[in-house]
Write an enzyme that holds these catalytic residues in place. Structure first.
Site, PDB file in Angstrom:
ATOM      1  N   TYR A   4       0.847  -1.199   0.000  1.00 39.52           N
ATOM      2  CA  TYR A   4       0.000   0.000   0.000  1.00 39.52           C
ATOM      3  C   TYR A   4       0.885   1.254   0.000  1.00 39.52           C
ATOM      4  CZ  TYR A   4      -3.386   3.371   2.026  1.00 39.52           C
ATOM      5  OH  TYR A   4      -4.183   4.456   2.286  1.00 39.52           O
TER       6      TYR A   4
ATOM      7  N   LYS B 237       1.401   4.216  -2.831  1.00 38.32           N
ATOM      8  CA  LYS B 237       1.162   5.642  -2.542  1.00 38.32           C
ATOM      9  C   LYS B 237       2.365   6.494  -2.957  1.00 38.32           C
ATOM     10  CE  LYS B 237      -3.053   5.570  -1.235  1.00 38.32           C
ATOM     11  NZ  LYS B 237      -4.066   6.147  -2.123  1.00 38.32           N
TER      12      LYS B 237
ATOM     13  N   ILE C 189      -8.420   7.708   9.589  1.00 41.87           N
ATOM     14  CA  ILE C 189      -9.620   8.560   9.602  1.00 41.87           C
ATOM     15  C   ILE C 189     -10.713   7.877  10.432  1.00 41.87           C
ATOM     16  CG2 ILE C 189     -11.375   9.717   8.180  1.00 41.87           C
ATOM     17  CD1 ILE C 189      -8.506  10.770   7.669  1.00 41.87           C
TER      18      ILE C 189
HETATM   19  C1  AKB Z   1      -4.854   2.275   6.539  1.00 39.75           C
HETATM   20  O1  AKB Z   1      -4.882   2.009   7.748  1.00 39.75           O
HETATM   21  O2  AKB Z   1      -4.414   1.513   5.678  1.00 39.75           O
HETATM   22  C2  AKB Z   1      -5.358   3.638   6.100  1.00 39.75           C
HETATM   23  C3  AKB Z   1      -4.270   4.646   6.003  1.00 39.75           C
HETATM   24  C4  AKB Z   1      -3.571   5.120   7.215  1.00 39.75           C
HETATM   25  O3  AKB Z   1      -3.958   5.083   4.942  1.00 39.75           O
HETATM   26  N1  AKB Z   1      -6.376   4.101   6.995  1.00 39.75           N
END
Ligand code: AKB
Length: 332
Positions: free
Chosen positions: A156, A160, A186
Site C-alpha cells: 500500500y 502511494k 480517519i
Molecule cells: C490504513 O490504515 O491503511 C489507512 C491509512 C492510514 O492510509 N487508513
C-alpha cells in the site's frame, strides 16, 4: 466570489463540476455529501463499482464506474463536463498485504488512468489521496516532516509513493494540477472503513457502544496519527480550493491528533465507564510499527492554511453521540 468553487463561462459564474471515484467508501460517502452541500447536488457525480448507499442516490447523480476502464472514465468526464476529479479508489494497507498484485493494479493503474484522462481532457484539478503509509521504518517516526526519506515496506505504501511521484511528474511535464494529502487514520461515524490498519479506531466505538468490550488488533502503546472525519473533509476541500499560486508542494502531510489504543480506550471510558478494552496484536502490528507516530503538517498550514478542529476528547464525545443516534441507542 469564491473562485475555488466557481468559474466564468460565457460571462457568467458557474459552479465547478466534480467527479468522485471510490465514492461509496469511508471517505467518499461523506465527501460527496459535503461537496454537494457546497457545489450543488447536480454538480457532484458519485461513482463506484458497488450499489451506492441511499445517502448518495437522493441528492445528485451516481454512476457505476470501474476506473480501470479508461473509456468509461473519459466518457463520464466529458459527458458531465467535469472540472475537478477526486480519485478515492484504493486498497488499504492490511487488505493490500493479503493481495499485493490487486493493490498495485487497483491503486496505481487507476491513478495512471486518472492522470492520463486529466491530461487528455484538460481537467482543472486532480486530487489523489496519499497516506502516512507512504513513510517507512527508515523515516523519522516522531513529528515526521513533509519532505523526508520515503521507503515504505507495505505494498500500500509503495503504491502511494508511486502515485505521489507520478502525480508530480504529470504536474511538471504536462501541467496537470495534481494535489495530494497524506491522510492519517480517519475516524468516521457514517461509512465503515475496510482493510486498513487504523480501522481499529472506528471499530472500537461500535463495540464500546454495542458490547462494552473490544479486543484491539494493535498493542496498547501503538501511537498513530489520526483525524476525525469533519477535519478530513475540511482538509480535502481546503486543498482542492487552495490557490495554485500559493502551492510550492503537491503532496502534503496533514494530521489532527496522535493517540494509542489505550489512550483512546481511556477517553471512551470517560463516556462509557464500564467499557473494557483488551489487546491481541496480530499481523496489523508490523504495519503500524513501520509508520510514523506523529506528523509535522506545518507545510500544509503554511501553504494553504490547514488547521484541524477536533482533538481526542472532542472527537470521542461527538463519535459516541453520533453512533448512538445511528444505532438508535438512548442517552448521550
Ligand atoms: C490504513 O490504515 O491503511 C489507512 C491509512 C492510514 O492510509 N487508513
Amino acid at each position: 466570489m469564491d473562485l475555488g468553487r466557481q468559474f466564468v463561462y460565457q460571462g457568467k459564474y458557474k459552479m465547478k463540476r466534480v467527479l468522485v471515484t471510490g465514492a461509496y467508501g469511508q471517505i467518499g460517502t461523506e465527501l460527496v455529501e459535503a461537496l454537494r452541500n457546497r457545489y450543488g447536488g447536480e454538480n457532484v457525480i458519485a461513482t463506484g463499482r458497488r450499489k451506492p448507499p441511499a445517502v448518495l442516490t437522493k441528492d445528485g447523480p451516481y454512476y457505476r464506474l470501474d476506473a480501470l476502464d479508461m473509456n468509461d472514465l473519459q466518457r463520464l468526464l466529458v459527458d458531465y463536463n467535469i472540472d475537478i476529479l477526486i480519485h478515492n479508489v484504493s486498497i488499504l494497507s492490511a487488505a493490500g498485504e493479503q493481495n499485493p498484485q490487486l493493490a498495485w493494479e487497483t491503486n496505481v493503474q487507476t491513478s495512471y488512468n486518472v492522470l492520463e484522462a486529466a491530461r487528455i481532457i484538460g481537467l482543472d484539478k486532480v486530487m489523489i489521496p496519499s497516506s502516512i503509509a507512504a513513510f517507512g521504518p527508515s523515516t523519522p517516526r516522531e513529528n515526521t516532516p513533509n519532505d523526508v526519506i520515503m521507503r515504505p515496506t507495505t505494498i500500500y505504501g509503495v503504491t502511494k509513493v508511486a502515485i505521489e511521484l507520478l502525480g508530480e511528474y504529470y504536474a511538471r511535464k504536462f501541467n496537470v494540477d495534481f494535489r495530494s494529502l497524506r491522510y492519517p487514520g480517519i475516524i468516521s461515524s457514517e461509512a465503515l472503513p475496510g482493510g486498513g490498519t487504523t480501522d481499529y479506531a472506528v471499530a472500537i466505538f461500535y463495540e464500546a457502544i454495542r458490547n462494552k468490550h473490544y479486543t484491539s488488533f494493535l498493542a496498547k502503546d501503538t501511537r498513530l496519527p489520526m483525524m476525525y472525519m469533519p477535519d478530513c473533509l475540511k482538509s480535502t476541500i481546503d486543498l482542492i480550493e487552495a490557490d495554485s499560486k500559493k502551492l510550492v508542494h503537491r503532496c502534503f502531510n496533514v494530521t489532527a491528533v496522535s493517540f494509542t489504543p489505550e489512550e483512546l480506550a481511556a477517553e471512551i471510558k470517560k463516556v462509557i465507564p464500564d467499557f473494557v478494552c483488551d489487546y491481541k496484536p496480530d499481523f496489523h502490528q508490523a504495519i503500524a510499527d513501520s509508520w510514523p507516530k506523529s506528523i509535522d503538517d506545518s507545510v500544509a498550514r503554511k501553504e494553504w492554511g490547514w488547521k484541524p478542529e477536533y482533538d481526542l476528547p472532542a472527537m470521542t464525545k461527538d463519535m459516541i453521540k453520533k453512533l448512538k443516534q445511528k444505532l438508535s441507542i438512548p442517552g448521550k
